[in-house]
Design a protein around this motif. Structure first.
Motif, PDB file in Angstrom:
ATOM      1  N   LYS A  98       0.704  -1.220   0.048  1.00  0.00           N
ATOM      2  CA  LYS A  98       0.026   0.000   0.041  1.00  0.00           C
ATOM      3  C   LYS A  98       0.903   1.321   0.135  1.00  0.00           C
ATOM      4  N   LEU A  99       1.990   1.201   0.705  1.00  0.00           N
ATOM      5  CA  LEU A  99       2.827   2.437   0.878  1.00  0.00           C
ATOM      6  C   LEU A  99       3.360   2.601  -0.338  1.00  0.00           C
ATOM      7  N   THR A 100       3.906   1.380  -1.052  1.00  0.00           N
ATOM      8  CA  THR A 100       4.745   1.758  -2.254  1.00  0.00           C
ATOM      9  C   THR A 100       3.627   2.339  -3.378  1.00  0.00           C
ATOM     10  N   LEU A 101       2.588   1.830  -3.521  1.00  0.00           N
ATOM     11  CA  LEU A 101       1.356   2.402  -4.436  1.00  0.00           C
ATOM     12  C   LEU A 101       1.190   3.647  -4.138  1.00  0.00           C
ATOM     13  N   LYS A 102       0.791   4.158  -2.932  1.00  0.00           N
ATOM     14  CA  LYS A 102       0.556   5.221  -2.572  1.00  0.00           C
ATOM     15  C   LYS A 102       1.649   6.270  -3.033  1.00  0.00           C
ATOM     16  N   ASP A 103       2.740   5.963  -2.814  1.00  0.00           N
ATOM     17  CA  ASP A 103       3.868   7.095  -3.205  1.00  0.00           C
ATOM     18  C   ASP A 103       3.830   7.117  -4.543  1.00  0.00           C
ATOM     19  N   ASN A 104       3.979   6.091  -5.304  1.00  0.00           N
ATOM     20  CA  ASN A 104       3.989   6.262  -6.750  1.00  0.00           C
ATOM     21  C   ASN A 104       2.864   6.709  -7.422  1.00  0.00           C
ATOM     22  N   ALA A 105       1.823   6.733  -6.613  1.00  0.00           N
ATOM     23  CA  ALA A 105       0.303   7.293  -7.236  1.00  0.00           C
ATOM     24  C   ALA A 105       0.769   8.782  -7.148  1.00  0.00           C
ATOM     25  N   LEU A 106       1.323   9.316  -6.295  1.00  0.00           N
ATOM     26  CA  LEU A 106       1.574  10.748  -6.270  1.00  0.00           C
ATOM     27  C   LEU A 106       2.364  11.197  -7.374  1.00  0.00           C
ATOM     28  N   GLU A 107       3.607  10.230  -7.216  1.00  0.00           N
ATOM     29  CA  GLU A 107       4.435  10.595  -8.332  1.00  0.00           C
ATOM     30  C   GLU A 107       3.924  10.677  -9.806  1.00  0.00           C
ATOM     31  N   ILE A 108       2.947   9.691 -10.126  1.00  0.00           N
ATOM     32  CA  ILE A 108       2.218   9.664 -11.364  1.00  0.00           C
ATOM     33  C   ILE A 108       1.404  10.919 -11.547  1.00  0.00           C
ATOM     34  N   ILE A 109       0.919  11.474 -10.433  1.00  0.00           N
ATOM     35  CA  ILE A 109      -0.107  12.748 -10.480  1.00  0.00           C
ATOM     36  C   ILE A 109       0.836  13.839 -10.879  1.00  0.00           C
ATOM     37  N   LYS A 110       1.864  13.994 -10.286  1.00  0.00           N
ATOM     38  CA  LYS A 110       2.851  15.296 -10.437  1.00  0.00           C
ATOM     39  C   LYS A 110       3.663  15.028 -11.500  1.00  0.00           C
ATOM     40  N   ALA A 111       4.501  13.909 -11.672  1.00  0.00           N
ATOM     41  CA  ALA A 111       5.379  14.093 -12.659  1.00  0.00           C
ATOM     42  C   ALA A 111       4.719  13.369 -14.095  1.00  0.00           C
ATOM     43  N   GLU A 112       3.855  12.580 -13.974  1.00  0.00           N
ATOM     44  CA  GLU A 112       3.076  12.234 -15.390  1.00  0.00           C
ATOM     45  C   GLU A 112       1.869  13.055 -15.915  1.00  0.00           C
ATOM     46  N   PHE A 113       0.840  13.042 -15.071  1.00  0.00           N
ATOM     47  CA  PHE A 113      -0.378  13.696 -15.319  1.00  0.00           C
ATOM     48  C   PHE A 113      -0.558  14.752 -15.587  1.00  0.00           C
ATOM     49  N   ILE A 114      -0.032  15.797 -14.240  1.00  0.00           N
ATOM     50  CA  ILE A 114       0.043  17.148 -14.615  1.00  0.00           C
ATOM     51  C   ILE A 114       0.716  17.747 -15.492  1.00  0.00           C
ATOM     52  N   LYS A 115       2.100  17.060 -15.348  1.00  0.00           N
ATOM     53  CA  LYS A 115       2.949  17.531 -16.531  1.00  0.00           C
ATOM     54  C   LYS A 115       2.643  17.278 -18.025  1.00  0.00           C
ATOM     55  N   GLU A 116       2.001  16.399 -18.345  1.00  0.00           N
ATOM     56  CA  GLU A 116       1.677  15.840 -19.460  1.00  0.00           C
ATOM     57  C   GLU A 116       0.549  17.130 -20.005  1.00  0.00           C
ATOM     58  N   TYR A 117      -0.185  17.715 -19.299  1.00  0.00           N
ATOM     59  CA  TYR A 117      -1.069  18.817 -19.900  1.00  0.00           C
ATOM     60  C   TYR A 117      -0.596  20.151 -19.538  1.00  0.00           C
ATOM     61  N   GLU A 118       0.647  20.396 -19.035  1.00  0.00           N
ATOM     62  CA  GLU A 118       0.896  21.533 -18.734  1.00  0.00           C
ATOM     63  C   GLU A 118       1.065  22.635 -19.910  1.00  0.00           C
ATOM     64  N   ASN A 119       1.098  22.211 -21.017  1.00  0.00           N
ATOM     65  CA  ASN A 119       1.115  23.069 -22.125  1.00  0.00           C
ATOM     66  C   ASN A 119      -0.173  23.349 -22.803  1.00  0.00           C
ATOM     67  N   VAL A 120      -1.417  22.494 -22.272  1.00  0.00           N
ATOM     68  CA  VAL A 120      -2.708  22.955 -22.705  1.00  0.00           C
ATOM     69  C   VAL A 120      -3.463  23.217 -21.769  1.00  0.00           C
ATOM     70  N   PHE A 121      -3.192  22.665 -20.509  1.00  0.00           N
ATOM     71  CA  PHE A 121      -4.053  22.967 -19.159  1.00  0.00           C
ATOM     72  C   PHE A 121      -3.132  23.758 -18.195  1.00  0.00           C
TER      73      PHE A 121
END
Length: 261
Positions: A98-121
Motif C-alpha cells: 500500500k505504501l509503495t503504491l501510494k507513493d508512486n500514485a503521487l508521483e504519477i499525478i505530479k510527474a506524469e498527469f499534470i506535466k502531460e497537460y502543462e502546455n494545454v491546461f
C-alpha cells in the motif's frame, strides 16, 4: 496482464505455456504467480474499524487514471521490492504494498498527469487544489458551485466559462466521475453505480446534462487516485473501484463500443 506475460517470456528465454483461457482474471493471477509470487493478490484496508479487502488488480487501477503506463509504472515499483522481499508476514507485506503504491500514485499525478497537460491546461494543478479537503463524493450542485468560481487557463477550443464544458473537461481527463444510487444506475442501464470515462465512457455525463432534473440525486465522485493528493474526506463505506471481475471482463469486451473520447 500482457506486459507481465511478456516479462515472463523474456525471463524464460522465449516460449512459455500460458493457460488456454481468455479470462483476464485467470491470465493476470497466473502471470503474477509465476513471475512474482511474493506479491500479495489481496489488499486489506481498514475503514472506520471495518477490515475490508481489495482484489490486487482493482487496487492498482484505483491508484491510476486507468492508463496502461500508470499500471506499468506501479508494477515497475512493486515487482523489484517483492522479488527481494522474504518477509512472509501478511500485515507487513500488505502495508509495504500500500505504501509503495501510494507513493508512486503521487508521483504519477505530479510527474506524469499534470506535466502531460502543462502546455494545454496550464493551471491544472491549481484547479485540482481548489478541491483540497473536500468530500470524495459531492452532490452535483455542491460541486458545480465551487467549479463555477474556478478559472480554467487552457488552449482548448471549448468555452471554459461554461460550467458544463468544465465538467466535460474534468470528466474526460478522468479527474471526476459520477455516482448513482442503485435504482438509478440500473434504470439507466449501467452495470455499476460508479461511472468514470474509463469504465462507462461519456454516456453517463452526457445523459446527466441532457436530462437535468430527471436523474435522482446525482453525485460527482473524484478519481480515488486523488484522495491523498487533495486530502479528500472519504465520506462513503463502499469500496470505490473494487469492481467485480465479471464487470471487468464485460467492460473489456465492450471496449470498442464505449464512447471514451
Amino acid at each position: 496482464t500482457t506486459r507481465l506475460e511478456y516479462l515472463i517470456k523474456k525471463s524464460k528465454g522465449g516460449g512459455y505455456n500460458f493457460p488456454r483461457t481468455n479470462s483476464l482474471k485467470e491470465r493476470f493471477e497466473f502471470a503474477l504467480r509465476i513471475y512474482c509470487p511474493n506479491v500479495p493478490n489481496r489488499v486489506y484496508i481498514n475503514i472506520d474499524g471495518n477490515n475490508l479487502e481489495f482484489d490486487l488488480f482493482n487496487y492498482i487501477t484505483r491508484q491510476s487514471f486507468w492508463r496502461p503506463r500508470d499500471i506499468i509504472s506501479h508494477f515497475s515499483k512493486i515487482i523489484p521490492i517483492f522479488t527481494n522481499e522474504e518477509n512472509t508476514d501478511v500485515f507487513v507485506k500488505n502495508e509495504l504494498l500500500k505504501l509503495t503504491l501510494k507513493d508512486n500514485a503521487l508521483e504519477i499525478i505530479k510527474a506524469e498527469f499534470i506535466k502531460e497537460y502543462e502546455n494545454v491546461f496550464m493551471n491544472l494543478e491549481d484547479v485540482l487544489h481548489e478541491f483540497d479537503n473536500q468530500d470524495l463524493i459531492m452532490y452535483v450542485d455542491e460541486f458545480t458551485k465551487i467549479l463555477s468560481k474556478i478559472r480554467f487557463n487552457t488552449t482548448f477550443a471549448y468555452d471554459l466559462s461554461n460550467i458544463e464544458n468544465k465538467l466535460y473537461v474534468l470528466y474526460q481527463l478522468g479527474i471526476i466521475g459520477l455516482c448513482f444510487d442503485d435504482a438509478t444506475y440500473k434504470k439507466m442501464g449501467y452495470k455499476d453505480s460508479i461511472a468514470y470515462i474509463y469504465n462507462e465512457g461519456f454516456d453517463p455525463l452526457e445523459r446527466l446534462l441532457r436530462q437535468k432534473g430527471t436523474v435522482s440525486n446525482p453525485k460527482i465522485i473524484f478519481n480515488p487516485i486523488l484522495i491523498d493528493f487533495l486530502s479528500l474526506n472519504i465520506n462513503t463505506k463502499k469500496l470505490i473501484g473494487n469492481f467485480a471481475w465479471e464487470y471487468i471482463e464485460l467492460n473489456h469486451k465492450l471496449k470498442p463500443v464505449i464512447k471514451r473520447i
